[in-house]
Design a protein around this motif. Structure first.
Motif, PDB file in Angstrom:
ATOM      1  N   HIS A   1     -12.021   6.480   1.431  1.00 47.57           N
ATOM      2  CA  HIS A   1     -11.999   7.843   1.977  1.00 47.57           C
ATOM      3  C   HIS A   1     -11.810   8.835   0.852  1.00 47.57           C
ATOM      4  CE1 HIS A   1      -7.634   7.379   1.379  1.00 47.57           C
ATOM      5  NE2 HIS A   1      -7.812   6.162   1.852  1.00 47.57           N
TER       6      HIS A   1
ATOM      7  N   ASP B   1       0.896  -1.161   0.000  1.00 48.15           N
ATOM      8  CA  ASP B   1       0.000   0.000   0.000  1.00 48.15           C
ATOM      9  C   ASP B   1       0.925   1.199   0.000  1.00 48.15           C
ATOM     10  OD1 ASP B   1      -1.687   2.116   0.645  1.00 48.15           O
ATOM     11  OD2 ASP B   1      -2.836   0.985   2.128  1.00 48.15           O
TER      12      ASP B   1
ATOM     13  N   GLU C   1     -11.161   0.434  -1.540  1.00 45.35           N
ATOM     14  CA  GLU C   1     -10.090  -0.454  -1.070  1.00 45.35           C
ATOM     15  C   GLU C   1     -10.602  -1.616  -0.209  1.00 45.35           C
ATOM     16  OE1 GLU C   1      -7.555   1.415   1.999  1.00 45.35           O
ATOM     17  OE2 GLU C   1      -8.458   3.316   1.406  1.00 45.35           O
TER      18      GLU C   1
ATOM     19  N   HIS D   1      -5.907  11.067   3.567  1.00 44.50           N
ATOM     20  CA  HIS D   1      -7.279  10.997   4.082  1.00 44.50           C
ATOM     21  C   HIS D   1      -7.770  12.439   4.120  1.00 44.50           C
ATOM     22  CE1 HIS D   1      -5.884   7.129   6.319  1.00 44.50           C
ATOM     23  NE2 HIS D   1      -6.206   6.886   5.067  1.00 44.50           N
TER      24      HIS D   1
HETATM   25  N1  GLY Z   1      -2.781   3.969   2.936  1.00 47.46           N
HETATM   26  C1  GLY Z   1      -3.761   4.165   3.933  1.00 47.46           C
HETATM   27  C2  GLY Z   1      -5.086   3.948   3.397  1.00 47.46           C
HETATM   28  O1  GLY Z   1      -5.245   3.220   2.453  1.00 47.46           O
HETATM   29  O2  GLY Z   1      -6.040   4.541   3.798  1.00 47.46           O
END
Ligand code: GLY
Ligand code: MN
Ligand code: MN
Length: 450
Positions: free
Chosen positions: A343, A252, A388, A350
């Motif tokens: 998000h 990620d 995600e 974020h």
């Molecule tokens: N990389 C942190 C998230 O996916 O929110």
């Protein structure tokens, strides 16, 4: 390189025109917010460097996102913006004389002519350019205070600005596409390093080399997880030694372009057919969820749909032998997907404003039993979100499931086999359009590399 050059060449016309329109939009939002709050001017501090306790080592500088909304500057502590109705924005640009560090270069580039530019050598020299008549809304951290210019962060001004930031301008979409392009390229390098049997640290290094960013320039700490480390949602370390057997890589990792972030996750297996079937099922589920990113859709419904998708995958793989409704009713899917579906994305990975009921503030509640969701708004064209979904084998949560009646319906041998791979997450950055299917920034970026 101070004004963070764009990694993708744009025609000057396109970039100029998009940036001019972006600034006009920010000016419009700001005038509206000042008017609502009864203020005369908005002052924005870029931020100040912070130091470790009892030490002279600074942390990596994190600019105020309100500052980088206007200017593509991310290495510029102590500078200020002044926005007033009917005036060109003023940038007080602090360029110290410093032989210990590399100071900011003289301002240059596509953005400069849009500002009333004032270059000073010391932070305190900015003060006279900030002391304006009238009521001042001053946005910044408390330690950015300069003389009588003390951040007050009025919610009446911040709320409308934060609410508006969810919808991106054409300029911002361009930067987000660039960030995706960089991230996608680096993800492919990381996957190659995984297939070569490299350690987490070496995979991370391959990622950085491919996107040309230093660790300090990443939008968040890379999550580079081999094997069961993939079951730690925000795994924060990188082992220097490769495991005896590299079964899976969950990475990620994102990139920055002019202050805008990408946030991409890919999971790769070692050819184990059961794990690959899980990855393939998650890929199909993720694409169906991405397709739900449409104007007028309540993002909470996408989150709830993700749990139904996970129930389907658990059943399809034979991990849990229950029908999907029963799994949802008994909360079984939350064992395997214990985070939100995504998000807002933008200047912050974020991005702010995910729960805002309107420009005056207020909160849109998370669905009952889903405490980790970060976005509850109805989607509008121009919003950029992540999608995600994940499915993980987290020992702590599996132990809790073992103590419930649903445990009898779980294939624990299969859980043990898949547990060695840690889990799967697939994350794309997706822009909502006026109508029709969304723009998938991440998949477009990977496709362009093919
Ligand atoms: N990389 C942190 C998230 O996916 O929110
Ligand atoms: Mn994310
Ligand atoms: Mn991520």
């Amino acid at each position: 390189m101070n004004a963070v050059d764009s990694p993708i060449r744009q025609t000057a016309d396109t970039l100029e025109a998009l940036y001019a329109a972006h600034l006009a939009e920010q000016q419009r939002h700001t005038e509206h917010a000042l008017h609502r709050g009864g203020y005369d001017a908005l002052l924005i501090a870029s931020g100040v460097e912070k130091f470790a306790f009892l030490d002279d080592r600074p942390y990596v500088f994190q600019p105020n996102p309100h500052f980088k909304l206007w200017v593509p500057l991310i290495r510029h502590p102590d500078s200020w913006l002044v926005i007033r109705p009917g005036h060109r924005p003023r940038l007080v640009y602090v360029q110290p004389e410093d032989y210990w560090h590399v100071p900011p270069e003289a301002p240059s580039g596509f953005w400069v002519d849009h500002f009333e530019l004032i270059v000073v050598r010391k932070p305190e020299e900015a003060l006279p350019y900030l002391q304006l008549p009238g009521e001042l809304a001053i946005v910044g951290e408390a330690d950015a205070a300069l003389g009588d210019i003390v951040p007050n962060n009025p919610p009446e001004v911040l709320n409308p600005l934060h609410h508006a930031r969810a919808v991106k301008t054409g300029y911002e979409l361009l930067r987000l596409r660039e960030a995706s392009a960089l991230g996608a390229k680096a993800h492919l390098a990381a996957q190659r390093a995984f297939r070569d049997g490299r350690s987490e640290a070496a995979i991370h290094a391959a990622y950085l080399r491919a996107c040309g960013l230093a660790e300090r320039d990443l939008p968040y700490g890379n999550i580079v997880a081999l094997n069961e480390h993939a079951a730690v949602l925000h795994y924060q370390y990188q082992d220097q030694r490769a495991p005896a057997q590299s079964l899976s890589l969950l990475i990620d990792a994102g990139a920055h372009s002019c202050g805008y972030a990408s946030d991409i996750t890919r999971t790769t297996g070692n050819g184990d057919t059961t794990f690959q079937a899980l990855v393939d099922a998650m890929e199909a589920a993720q694409l169906r969820l991405v397709d739900r990113v449409r104007a007028g859709v309540d993002y909470r419904d996408i989150h709830l749909a993700s749990h139904r998708e996970i129930a389907g995958v658990l059943r399809q793989l034979g991990i849990v032998r229950m029908d999907e409704d029963a799994m949802l009713a008994q909360g079984v899917t939350s064992t395997f997907l214990p985070h939100g579906i995504g998000h807002l994305l933008g200047l912050q990975v974020h991005d702010v404003g995910g729960f805002m009921a309107g420009e005056d503030g207020g909160t849109i509640a998370k669905p009952e039993g889903h405490p980790y969701l970060r976005l509850t708004r109805v989607l509008q064209p121009g919003m950029v979100v992540t999608i995600e979904p994940g499915l993980y084998f987290i020992p702590m949560l599996l132990d809790k499931l073992r103590a419930t009646p649903a445990a009898a319906q779980v294939d624990w041998a299969l859980v043990k086999h898949l547990g060695a791979f840690g889990g799967v997450r697939i994350e794309d950055d997706v822009a909502c359009r006026d109508a029709g299917a969304p723009e998938n920034l991440t998949r477009d970026a990977f496709a362009a590399l093919d």
